[in-house]
Design a protein around this motif. Structure first.
Motif, PDB file in Angstrom:
ATOM      1  N   LEU A  73       0.844  -1.198   0.000  1.00  0.00           N
ATOM      2  CA  LEU A  73       0.000   0.000   0.000  1.00  0.00           C
ATOM      3  C   LEU A  73       0.879   1.248   0.000  1.00  0.00           C
ATOM      4  N   GLY A  74       1.885   1.297   0.874  1.00  0.00           N
ATOM      5  CA  GLY A  74       2.788   2.445   0.910  1.00  0.00           C
ATOM      6  C   GLY A  74       3.597   2.598  -0.365  1.00  0.00           C
ATOM      7  N   ASN A  75       4.102   1.476  -0.897  1.00  0.00           N
ATOM      8  CA  ASN A  75       4.847   1.525  -2.159  1.00  0.00           C
ATOM      9  C   ASN A  75       3.994   2.089  -3.284  1.00  0.00           C
ATOM     10  N   CYS A  76       2.762   1.623  -3.358  1.00  0.00           N
ATOM     11  CA  CYS A  76       1.850   2.068  -4.411  1.00  0.00           C
ATOM     12  C   CYS A  76       1.546   3.549  -4.260  1.00  0.00           C
ATOM     13  N   MET A  77       1.264   3.977  -3.031  1.00  0.00           N
ATOM     14  CA  MET A  77       0.965   5.393  -2.796  1.00  0.00           C
ATOM     15  C   MET A  77       2.120   6.281  -3.240  1.00  0.00           C
ATOM     16  N   LEU A  78       3.349   5.934  -2.836  1.00  0.00           N
ATOM     17  CA  LEU A  78       4.489   6.760  -3.222  1.00  0.00           C
ATOM     18  C   LEU A  78       4.707   6.763  -4.732  1.00  0.00           C
ATOM     19  N   ILE A  92      -1.829   1.339   8.669  1.00  0.00           N
ATOM     20  CA  ILE A  92      -1.591   2.745   8.988  1.00  0.00           C
ATOM     21  C   ILE A  92      -0.391   3.205   8.167  1.00  0.00           C
ATOM     22  N   VAL A  93      -0.596   4.252   7.386  1.00  0.00           N
ATOM     23  CA  VAL A  93       0.453   4.796   6.526  1.00  0.00           C
ATOM     24  C   VAL A  93       0.755   6.210   6.992  1.00  0.00           C
ATOM     25  N   ASN A  94       1.998   6.430   7.392  1.00  0.00           N
ATOM     26  CA  ASN A  94       2.440   7.753   7.820  1.00  0.00           C
ATOM     27  C   ASN A  94       3.417   8.275   6.772  1.00  0.00           C
ATOM     28  N   LEU A  95       2.951   9.211   5.939  1.00  0.00           N
ATOM     29  CA  LEU A  95       3.767   9.781   4.869  1.00  0.00           C
ATOM     30  C   LEU A  95       4.474  11.031   5.371  1.00  0.00           C
ATOM     31  N   GLN A  96       5.793  11.081   5.163  1.00  0.00           N
ATOM     32  CA  GLN A  96       6.621  12.221   5.575  1.00  0.00           C
ATOM     33  C   GLN A  96       7.219  12.861   4.322  1.00  0.00           C
ATOM     34  N   PHE A  97       6.803  14.089   4.041  1.00  0.00           N
ATOM     35  CA  PHE A  97       7.313  14.815   2.890  1.00  0.00           C
ATOM     36  C   PHE A  97       8.429  15.745   3.352  1.00  0.00           C
ATOM     37  N   VAL A 133      -3.488  -0.237  -5.282  1.00  0.00           N
ATOM     38  CA  VAL A 133      -3.518  -1.150  -4.137  1.00  0.00           C
ATOM     39  C   VAL A 133      -4.609  -0.733  -3.161  1.00  0.00           C
ATOM     40  N   ALA A 134      -4.750   0.577  -2.920  1.00  0.00           N
ATOM     41  CA  ALA A 134      -5.807   1.057  -2.014  1.00  0.00           C
ATOM     42  C   ALA A 134      -7.172   0.583  -2.496  1.00  0.00           C
ATOM     43  N   PHE A 135      -7.389   0.630  -3.812  1.00  0.00           N
ATOM     44  CA  PHE A 135      -8.671   0.185  -4.366  1.00  0.00           C
ATOM     45  C   PHE A 135      -8.793  -1.337  -4.407  1.00  0.00           C
ATOM     46  N   SER A 136      -7.674  -2.063  -4.345  1.00  0.00           N
ATOM     47  CA  SER A 136      -7.696  -3.521  -4.427  1.00  0.00           C
ATOM     48  C   SER A 136      -7.911  -4.198  -3.085  1.00  0.00           C
ATOM     49  N   LEU A 137      -7.639  -3.482  -1.999  1.00  0.00           N
ATOM     50  CA  LEU A 137      -7.821  -4.060  -0.671  1.00  0.00           C
ATOM     51  C   LEU A 137      -9.305  -4.185  -0.329  1.00  0.00           C
ATOM     52  N   PRO A 180     -12.710  -3.729   1.475  1.00  0.00           N
ATOM     53  CA  PRO A 180     -13.200  -2.549   2.205  1.00  0.00           C
ATOM     54  C   PRO A 180     -13.194  -2.703   3.727  1.00  0.00           C
ATOM     55  N   ASP A 181     -13.148  -3.928   4.238  1.00  0.00           N
ATOM     56  CA  ASP A 181     -13.082  -4.128   5.684  1.00  0.00           C
ATOM     57  C   ASP A 181     -11.708  -3.796   6.263  1.00  0.00           C
ATOM     58  N   ILE A 182     -10.686  -3.690   5.404  1.00  0.00           N
ATOM     59  CA  ILE A 182      -9.359  -3.315   5.884  1.00  0.00           C
ATOM     60  C   ILE A 182      -9.310  -1.796   5.988  1.00  0.00           C
ATOM     61  N   LYS A 183      -9.207  -1.314   7.209  1.00  0.00           N
ATOM     62  CA  LYS A 183      -9.157   0.128   7.444  1.00  0.00           C
ATOM     63  C   LYS A 183      -7.810   0.666   6.954  1.00  0.00           C
ATOM     64  N   GLN A 184      -7.866   1.757   6.197  1.00  0.00           N
ATOM     65  CA  GLN A 184      -6.665   2.431   5.727  1.00  0.00           C
ATOM     66  C   GLN A 184      -6.600   3.804   6.392  1.00  0.00           C
ATOM     67  N   GLU A 185      -5.651   3.952   7.304  1.00  0.00           N
ATOM     68  CA  GLU A 185      -5.467   5.249   7.988  1.00  0.00           C
ATOM     69  C   GLU A 185      -4.217   5.899   7.420  1.00  0.00           C
ATOM     70  N   ILE A 186      -4.392   7.059   6.784  1.00  0.00           N
ATOM     71  CA  ILE A 186      -3.288   7.721   6.102  1.00  0.00           C
ATOM     72  C   ILE A 186      -3.055   9.086   6.722  1.00  0.00           C
ATOM     73  N   THR A 187      -1.797   9.356   7.080  1.00  0.00           N
ATOM     74  CA  THR A 187      -1.418  10.651   7.627  1.00  0.00           C
ATOM     75  C   THR A 187      -0.414  11.295   6.685  1.00  0.00           C
ATOM     76  N   PHE A 188      -0.636  12.566   6.360  1.00  0.00           N
ATOM     77  CA  PHE A 188       0.261  13.334   5.502  1.00  0.00           C
ATOM     78  C   PHE A 188       0.979  14.363   6.372  1.00  0.00           C
ATOM     79  N   ASN A 189       2.308  14.267   6.439  1.00  0.00           N
ATOM     80  CA  ASN A 189       3.105  15.209   7.221  1.00  0.00           C
ATOM     81  C   ASN A 189       4.002  15.983   6.276  1.00  0.00           C
ATOM     82  N   TYR A 190       3.800  17.286   6.199  1.00  0.00           N
ATOM     83  CA  TYR A 190       4.590  18.162   5.342  1.00  0.00           C
ATOM     84  C   TYR A 190       5.545  18.951   6.225  1.00  0.00           C
TER      85      TYR A 190
END
Length: 135
Positions: free
Chosen positions: A50-55, A91-96, A118-122, A124-134
Motif C-alpha cells: 500500500l505504501g509503495n503504491c501510494m508513493l 496505517i500509513v504515515n507519509l513524511q514529505f 492497491v488502495a482500491f484492491s484491498l 473494504p473491511d481493511i481500514k486504511q489510515e493515512i497521515t500526511f506530514n509536510y
C-alpha cells in the motif's frame, strides 16, 4: 506471461523472483505465527505494498504537475485481527521532506495517494489510515 515465481524453501520461508528483472524477495512466517520473523511476512508485504503504491502514484502525479517528492518516506504499521487471522488495518504515515508544497500540490498528493491501485484492491473491511506530514 507470469509476473513472479515463488518457491517454498522450507522452515516457513519462501523465495519470490520477479521474472522480468530477476529481483528476489524472501518471506518468512512471523514469530507470532510459528515463524522466525527474519524477513517480511506475506501480510507485511501486503501492508507495505500500500505504501509503495501510494508513493509511486504520488510520484507520477508530482512529475506530471511539475514538483518533486524525492526523499518522501512512508512508515507502515500493520494491524492483525483474529478469527480469522487477517490484516484489519494498515496505517500509513507519509513524511514529505523540506520542500514547500502549495495547497494545490497537497491536494494533488492526497488525492493520488488515496486512489492508488492497491488502495482500491484491498477489501473494504481493511481500514486504511493515512497521515500526511509536510515538513
Amino acid at each position: 506471461m507470469a509476473t513472479s515465481k515463488i518457491t517454498y524453501t522450507g522452515e516457513l520461508r519462501t523465495s519470490s523472483v520477479h521474472l522480468k528483472s530477476g529481483i528476489e524477495i524472501i518471506t518468512d512466517a512471523p514469530v507470532d505465527n510459528q515463524g522466525k520473523g527474519e524477513a517480511f511476512s506475506p501480510t507485511d508485504l501486503l501492508a507495505t505494498s500500500l505504501g509503495n503504491c501510494m508513493l509511486t502514484i504520488v510520484g507520477i502525479a508530482a512529475r506530471t504537475h511539475g514538483f518533486s517528492i524525492d526523499g518522501t518516506t512512508a512508515e507502515i504499521t500493520k494491524v492483525m485481527g483474529e478469527n480469522p487471522r487477517r490484516v484489519t488495518e494498515i496505517i500509513v504515515n507519509l513524511q514529505f521532506p523540506g520542500n514547500s508544497y502549495s495547497d494545490k500540490d497537497k491536494e494533488i498528493i492526497e488525492r493520488a495517494a488515496k486512489t492508488c491501485p492497491v488502495a482500491f484492491s484491498l477489501h473494504p473491511d481493511i481500514k486504511q489510515e493515512i497521515t500526511f506530514n509536510y515538513q
